[in-house]
Write an enzyme that holds these catalytic residues in place. Structure first.
Site, PDB file in Angstrom:
ATOM      1  N   LYS A 160      37.377  41.405  48.870  1.00 48.07           N
ATOM      2  CA  LYS A 160      38.696  40.785  49.065  1.00 48.07           C
ATOM      3  C   LYS A 160      39.293  41.107  50.426  1.00 48.07           C
ATOM      4  O   LYS A 160      40.036  40.305  50.980  1.00 48.07           O
ATOM      5  CB  LYS A 160      39.660  41.257  47.976  1.00 48.07           C
ATOM      6  CG  LYS A 160      39.397  40.637  46.609  1.00 48.07           C
ATOM      7  CD  LYS A 160      40.501  41.044  45.634  1.00 48.07           C
ATOM      8  CE  LYS A 160      39.999  41.132  44.203  1.00 48.07           C
ATOM      9  NZ  LYS A 160      39.961  39.902  43.481  1.00 48.07           N
ATOM     10  N   GLU A 319      41.538  30.289  45.515  1.00 45.96           N
ATOM     11  CA  GLU A 319      42.704  30.622  44.697  1.00 45.96           C
ATOM     12  C   GLU A 319      43.884  30.974  45.593  1.00 45.96           C
ATOM     13  O   GLU A 319      43.739  31.772  46.527  1.00 45.96           O
ATOM     14  CB  GLU A 319      42.401  31.807  43.772  1.00 45.96           C
ATOM     15  CG  GLU A 319      41.331  31.518  42.744  1.00 45.96           C
ATOM     16  CD  GLU A 319      41.186  32.618  41.691  1.00 45.96           C
ATOM     17  OE1 GLU A 319      40.715  32.309  40.583  1.00 45.96           O
ATOM     18  OE2 GLU A 319      41.533  33.791  41.968  1.00 45.96           O
ATOM     19  N   ARG A 337      31.524  29.796  43.082  1.00 48.95           N
ATOM     20  CA  ARG A 337      30.728  29.312  41.942  1.00 48.95           C
ATOM     21  C   ARG A 337      31.477  28.172  41.277  1.00 48.95           C
ATOM     22  O   ARG A 337      32.600  27.860  41.655  1.00 48.95           O
ATOM     23  CB  ARG A 337      30.577  30.438  40.920  1.00 48.95           C
ATOM     24  CG  ARG A 337      31.952  30.973  40.505  1.00 48.95           C
ATOM     25  CD  ARG A 337      31.870  31.946  39.349  1.00 48.95           C
ATOM     26  NE  ARG A 337      33.015  32.831  39.301  1.00 48.95           N
ATOM     27  CZ  ARG A 337      34.158  32.574  38.683  1.00 48.95           C
ATOM     28  NH1 ARG A 337      34.337  31.432  38.060  1.00 48.95           N
ATOM     29  NH2 ARG A 337      35.139  33.452  38.694  1.00 48.95           N
TER      30      ARG A 337
HETATM   31  P1  ADP Z   1      37.596  32.016  36.060  1.00 45.17           P
HETATM   32  O1  ADP Z   1      38.595  32.058  37.148  1.00 45.17           O
HETATM   33  O2  ADP Z   1      36.616  30.895  36.182  1.00 45.17           O
HETATM   34  O3  ADP Z   1      38.168  32.166  34.714  1.00 45.17           O
HETATM   35  P2  ADP Z   1      36.760  34.768  35.772  1.00 45.17           P
HETATM   36  O4  ADP Z   1      36.598  35.693  36.934  1.00 45.17           O
HETATM   37  O5  ADP Z   1      37.894  35.024  34.851  1.00 45.17           O
HETATM   38  O6  ADP Z   1      36.740  33.290  36.329  1.00 45.17           O
HETATM   39  O7  ADP Z   1      35.408  34.850  34.942  1.00 45.17           O
HETATM   40  C1  ADP Z   1      34.635  33.727  34.663  1.00 45.17           C
HETATM   41  C2  ADP Z   1      33.713  34.040  33.543  1.00 45.17           C
HETATM   42  O8  ADP Z   1      32.771  34.980  33.996  1.00 45.17           O
HETATM   43  C3  ADP Z   1      34.330  34.670  32.338  1.00 45.17           C
HETATM   44  O9  ADP Z   1      34.893  33.794  31.422  1.00 45.17           O
HETATM   45  C4  ADP Z   1      33.121  35.366  31.758  1.00 45.17           C
HETATM   46  O10 ADP Z   1      32.338  34.473  31.044  1.00 45.17           O
HETATM   47  C5  ADP Z   1      32.369  35.799  32.960  1.00 45.17           C
HETATM   48  N1  ADP Z   1      32.620  37.185  33.332  1.00 45.17           N
HETATM   49  C6  ADP Z   1      33.462  37.633  34.272  1.00 45.17           C
HETATM   50  N2  ADP Z   1      33.439  38.962  34.361  1.00 45.17           N
HETATM   51  C7  ADP Z   1      32.548  39.395  33.453  1.00 45.17           C
HETATM   52  C8  ADP Z   1      32.073  40.679  33.056  1.00 45.17           C
HETATM   53  N3  ADP Z   1      32.524  41.801  33.584  1.00 45.17           N
HETATM   54  N4  ADP Z   1      31.131  40.740  32.089  1.00 45.17           N
HETATM   55  C9  ADP Z   1      30.671  39.605  31.540  1.00 45.17           C
HETATM   56  N5  ADP Z   1      31.087  38.373  31.870  1.00 45.17           N
HETATM   57  C10 ADP Z   1      32.011  38.251  32.801  1.00 45.17           C
HETATM   58  P1  ADP Z   2      40.660  38.897  40.275  1.00 45.15           P
HETATM   59  O1  ADP Z   2      39.491  39.035  41.188  1.00 45.15           O
HETATM   60  O2  ADP Z   2      40.752  40.030  39.350  1.00 45.15           O
HETATM   61  O3  ADP Z   2      40.750  37.532  39.685  1.00 45.15           O
HETATM   62  P2  ADP Z   2      42.926  38.134  41.932  1.00 45.15           P
HETATM   63  O4  ADP Z   2      43.189  38.669  43.293  1.00 45.15           O
HETATM   64  O5  ADP Z   2      42.420  36.735  41.845  1.00 45.15           O
HETATM   65  O6  ADP Z   2      41.940  39.128  41.210  1.00 45.15           O
HETATM   66  O7  ADP Z   2      44.249  38.276  41.055  1.00 45.15           O
HETATM   67  C1  ADP Z   2      44.254  38.061  39.665  1.00 45.15           C
HETATM   68  C2  ADP Z   2      45.664  37.685  39.177  1.00 45.15           C
HETATM   69  O8  ADP Z   2      46.617  38.706  39.522  1.00 45.15           O
HETATM   70  C3  ADP Z   2      46.234  36.420  39.758  1.00 45.15           C
HETATM   71  O9  ADP Z   2      45.826  35.276  39.048  1.00 45.15           O
HETATM   72  C4  ADP Z   2      47.726  36.661  39.668  1.00 45.15           C
HETATM   73  O10 ADP Z   2      48.166  36.406  38.350  1.00 45.15           O
HETATM   74  C5  ADP Z   2      47.871  38.144  39.913  1.00 45.15           C
HETATM   75  N1  ADP Z   2      48.140  38.490  41.341  1.00 45.15           N
HETATM   76  C6  ADP Z   2      47.236  38.630  42.321  1.00 45.15           C
HETATM   77  N2  ADP Z   2      47.814  38.932  43.503  1.00 45.15           N
HETATM   78  C7  ADP Z   2      49.153  39.001  43.283  1.00 45.15           C
HETATM   79  C8  ADP Z   2      50.312  39.295  44.097  1.00 45.15           C
HETATM   80  N3  ADP Z   2      50.200  39.587  45.392  1.00 45.15           N
HETATM   81  N4  ADP Z   2      51.525  39.273  43.503  1.00 45.15           N
HETATM   82  C9  ADP Z   2      51.639  38.994  42.192  1.00 45.15           C
HETATM   83  N5  ADP Z   2      50.616  38.721  41.374  1.00 45.15           N
HETATM   84  C10 ADP Z   2      49.366  38.722  41.898  1.00 45.15           C
HETATM   85 MG    MG Z   3      40.987  35.646  40.633  1.00 44.35          MG
END
Ligand code: ADP
Ligand code: ADP
Ligand code: MG
Length: 746
Positions: A160, A319, A337
């Protein structure tokens, strides 16, 4: 209407039944395309693809692959040998035991499977290896096409803080923050001071919302920072942290982008994914509600710049976090992806993104320009999970005793990886299905979403369907006033049923009366058809009785699955009428209700039921579990769940003696059971150790969630035998807390 005509053509196309003009134009074998392929000296078209995933996404990818006339190869772990994705494939290869680490995350086994099966390309789906730069590289080194972005882009975006640097130089707006290499705690605190509280601490290599901490003021900083570092090291193997301004009322809006191998990048509009629990999405929509087309254009352009900055090709998602106070958007991260929620984009652009992925990976150029990207109507996706909503959305496991998703149409799509009788195991994501609906406007789509949720029948394990229904029906959601704290903000409306207790109770009584009538009608038709070889006047409808009307008493335990407040006993007495109809009286808490019911059995478990002159369609599901008979009923837009103790006499003529309701198997006081099936990641206490109330004893993990199991009271830990690395089933006994008597110690 021309636009809906166009959509119809597009939509058909998406389901692959009809080829259309647009599709013919998309990826045509134009001379330019041929020349482009020549230039890139691409391999010849792919004839067999291995799908390195499971569940709904594996099934969904194979659907497109098959439509393109390409052969499919599934891979499976021992837990999945009979799964739908295996049965849907032309060929299938076992890759290892159940734990993902030894199967779906084992890059070498998957490459080996592809080579053995003679596949030329691998589609990784989402999750698992989809964002592993090493795996993408390994594919290419093994002569296999990775259907995804270049390994270098995955690597750049996996970190990140590195990705923020790249985006910053490409002119993409960033959340004010610090994402440098210096990690000294005092230095970081001074950076936090400069940014201004509240601050969000994020692991640079994190995902799934893990390890993130909100810091409200300077005096909390050091503790949170050190905690986040430890968690990041344990979870991601890298303890690097970045700091961001915490945006208090944000929306999560992301942009679907697509690039080809010739430097062209398009955006396919945005999705709003603000409705989240535990930083994970549950309802997504496209386009984002309440944004201007100017905003959309700027956001799209920023996403395209982001993708170009890392020489991206194939499908990706940029995002953004949008500050609702200022309207300003900031880059958050890029997912390299296909995303879980890609179907809402497919619905509004009328294209099949998996087909695009395959063609682009195969060296074909993108077929349209930005100005030709459609934006038609509105789509929602609701993620249906096996989970325990009242227990804080803990993942659930179990058998799908009854599974009848709402039927698909041109505007209702269900992506699923399971069938009735399948098990949702503790090994993988507990998502059961994605329900995707399309409408000409947001309100038309929302009507369909609500209707489809109420008709989506799952029984056998707890799901979030009722909760999704509550979300979809909430006034603020209807207004499109979404932000990431939506669920938290409206928790009283979404979780607390007490204000509607009387109404809910009366609806349950009505549901119970319908169940009793349908069960009697079903039994009667069974006996009439000589179901058990008996065929006597005792089983006529009404049953023959001397001197009095046949009466039958039912006892149901009503479980309000929404609020987990336990169950209530409903006692119903049903009297057969001479005309084959039923009079039902229900004794409830202080009130008694009466219904006159007529039942017409339809096919399977469906009925048409007329109550006091109003006729409704009813679906019924029954199964046995834990010494109970479970009964689910779907009637109108309602769903109810009842339990009946097993062994209740079939005909209970005049015996009105009601036995006490059946008690669930219970454990001695102080016993702590696993709140969910999961992996023990850490044991923080020793057997026999003295602990305080609330002291953490062990940490369980399932999917992306960690759950700390604490001591329910002060005392001594007893019977703690689990160890880190062990899988525990739901409700298994973990340990108990015994009262501590100091004199016993001496
Ligand atoms: P999206 O933004 O598409 O929801 P996520 O980061 O939440 O993406 O994860 C997408 C999918 O990847 C999840 O619904 C799950 O199926 C899989 N996934 C993510 N992290 C894990 C993990 N630590 N172990 C197993 N599956 C995972
Ligand atoms: P991940 O890799 O776990 O998906 P993200 O950076 O995409 O991490 O953040 C996941 C979620 O956390 C976002 O969808 C949002 O809801 C919240 N979030 C992330 N950054 C911020 C921020 N700077 N302020 C408030 N909420 C945040
Ligand atoms: Mg995210």
């Amino acid at each position: 209407m021309p636009s809906s005509m166009a959509l119809l053509i597009l939509r058909r196309n998406l389901h692959g039944r009809t080829s259309s003009l647009l599709q013919a134009r998309v990826f045509s074998r134009s001379p330019e395309a041929a020349a482009a392929r020549q230039r890139a000296s691409e391999p010849k078209p792919v004839e067999k693809i291995l799908v390195a995933n499971r569940g709904e996404i594996a099934c969904r990818i194979m659907r497109t692959v098959r439509r393109l006339g390409i052969r499919t190869v599934a891979v499976y772990s021992d837990a999945d040998a009979g799964s739908l994705h295996v049965r849907s494939a032309d060929e299938a290869v076992r890759i290892g035991p159940a734990p993902a680490r030894l199967s779906y995350l084992s890059g070498a086994s998957i490459i080996d499977a592809a080579l053995r099966a003679g596949a030329q390309a691998i589609h990784p789906g989402y999750g698992f290896l989809s964002e592993s730069a090493e795996f993408a590289q390994l594919c290419e080194e093994s002569g296999l096409t990775f259907i995804g972005p270049p390994a270098s882009a995955i690597r750049d975006m996996g970190d990140k803080s590195a990705s923020k640097k790249i985006m910053g130089s490409a002119g993409v707006p960033l959340v004010p923050g610090y994402h440098g290499d210096e990690q000294d705690v005092d230095f970081m605190r001074s950076e936090a001071e400069k940014i201004g509280y509240p601050i969000l601490i994020k692991p640079t290599h994190g995902g799934g919302g893990k390890g993130m901490r909100i810091v409200q003021s300077a005096n909390e900083f050091v503790e949170s920072f050190l905690g986040a570092q430890r968690e990041a090291a344990a979870s991601f193997g890298v303890d690097k942290i970045l700091l961001e301004k915490y945006i208090t009322r944000p929306r999560h809006i992301e942009v679907q982008i697509f690039g080809d191998k010739y430097g062209k990048v398009l955006h396919l509009n945005e999705r709003d994914c603000s409705v989240q629990r535990r930083h994970q999405k549950i309802i997504e929509e496209a386009p984002a509600p309440n944004v201007t087309s100017d905003f959309r254009t700027h956001l799209g352009q920023a996403a395209v710049s982001a993708a170009k900055a890392v020489k991206y090709h194939n499908a990706g998602t940029v995002e953004f976090i949008v500050d609702t106070a200022s309207g300003q958007f900031y880059f958050m991260e890029m997912n390299t992806r296909l995303q879980v929620e890609h179907p809402v984009t497919e619905m509004i652009v009328g294209q099949d993104l998996v087909e695009w992925q395959i063609r682009v990976a195969n060296g074909e150029p993108l077929p349209i320009d930005q100005s030709e990207v459609p934006l038609l109507g509105h789509a929602f996706e609701a993620r249906i999970y096996a989970e325990n909503v009242p227990k804080g959305f803990l993942p659930a496991t179990g058998v799908l005793h009854h599974y009848r998703p709402v039927p698909g149409t041109s505007s209702v799509r269900v992506d699923t990886g399971v069938e009735e009788g399948d098990t949702v195991s503790m090994h993988y994501d507990p998502m059961i299905a994605k329900l995707v609906v399309w409408g000409e406007s947001r309100s038309a789509a929302l009507v369909k979403l609500k209707d489809s949720l109420s008709k989506f029948q799952v029984a056998g394990l707890p799901t979030n369907i009722n909760f999704l229904g509550k979300l979809a029906n909430h006034w603020a959601f209807e207004d499109g006033n979404v932000e990431t704290h939506f669920i938290e903000h409206f928790k009283d409306d979404l979780f607390d049923d007490s204000r509607h207790e009387k109404e809910a109770y009366e609806e349950a009584i009505y549901g119970a009366a319908l169940v009793a009538a349908c069960m009697c009608s079903k039994e009667n038709s069974y006996f009439r058809e000589g179901g058990n070889g008996l065929n006597s006047i005792w089983h006529a409808n009404p049953p023959f009785r001397v001197n009095h009307c046949a009466e039958r008493v039912f006892e149901f335990q009503w479980d309000n699955d929404n609020d987990g407040t336990g169950s209530k006993l409903l006692v119903l007495s049903l009297i057969y009428q001479a005309d084959g109809q039923y009079d039902i009286e229900v004794e409830g808490e202080g009130n008694s209700l009466g219904f006159h019911v007529k039942v017409t059995p339809l096919v399977n478990r469906d009925f048409r039921v007329e109550v006091d002159g109003v006729s409704v369609q009813v679906g019924l599901a029954t199964y046995e579990k834990d010494l109970d008979k479970h009964i689910h009923i779907w009637h109108g837009s309602k769903h109810h769940h009842f339990r009946q103790k097993l062994g209740q006499p079939l005909f209970d003529d005049d015996d009105s003696q009601h036995k006490p309701s059946f008690e669930m198997a219970s454990h001695p006081q102080g016993t702590v059971v696993a709140p969910m099936a999961g992996l023990v990641v850490k044991v923080l206490a020793k057997d026999g150790m003295r602990v305080e109330e609330g002291q953490p004893i062990l940490v369980l993990e399932a999917m992306k969630m960690e759950h700390v199991v604490k001591a329910p009271s002060a005392g001594c830990v007893h019977g703690l035998a689990v160890t880190a690395g062990q899988q525990v089933p739901d409700s298994s006994v973990l340990f108990s807390i015994k009262e501590y008597y100091p004199e016993q110690k001496e």
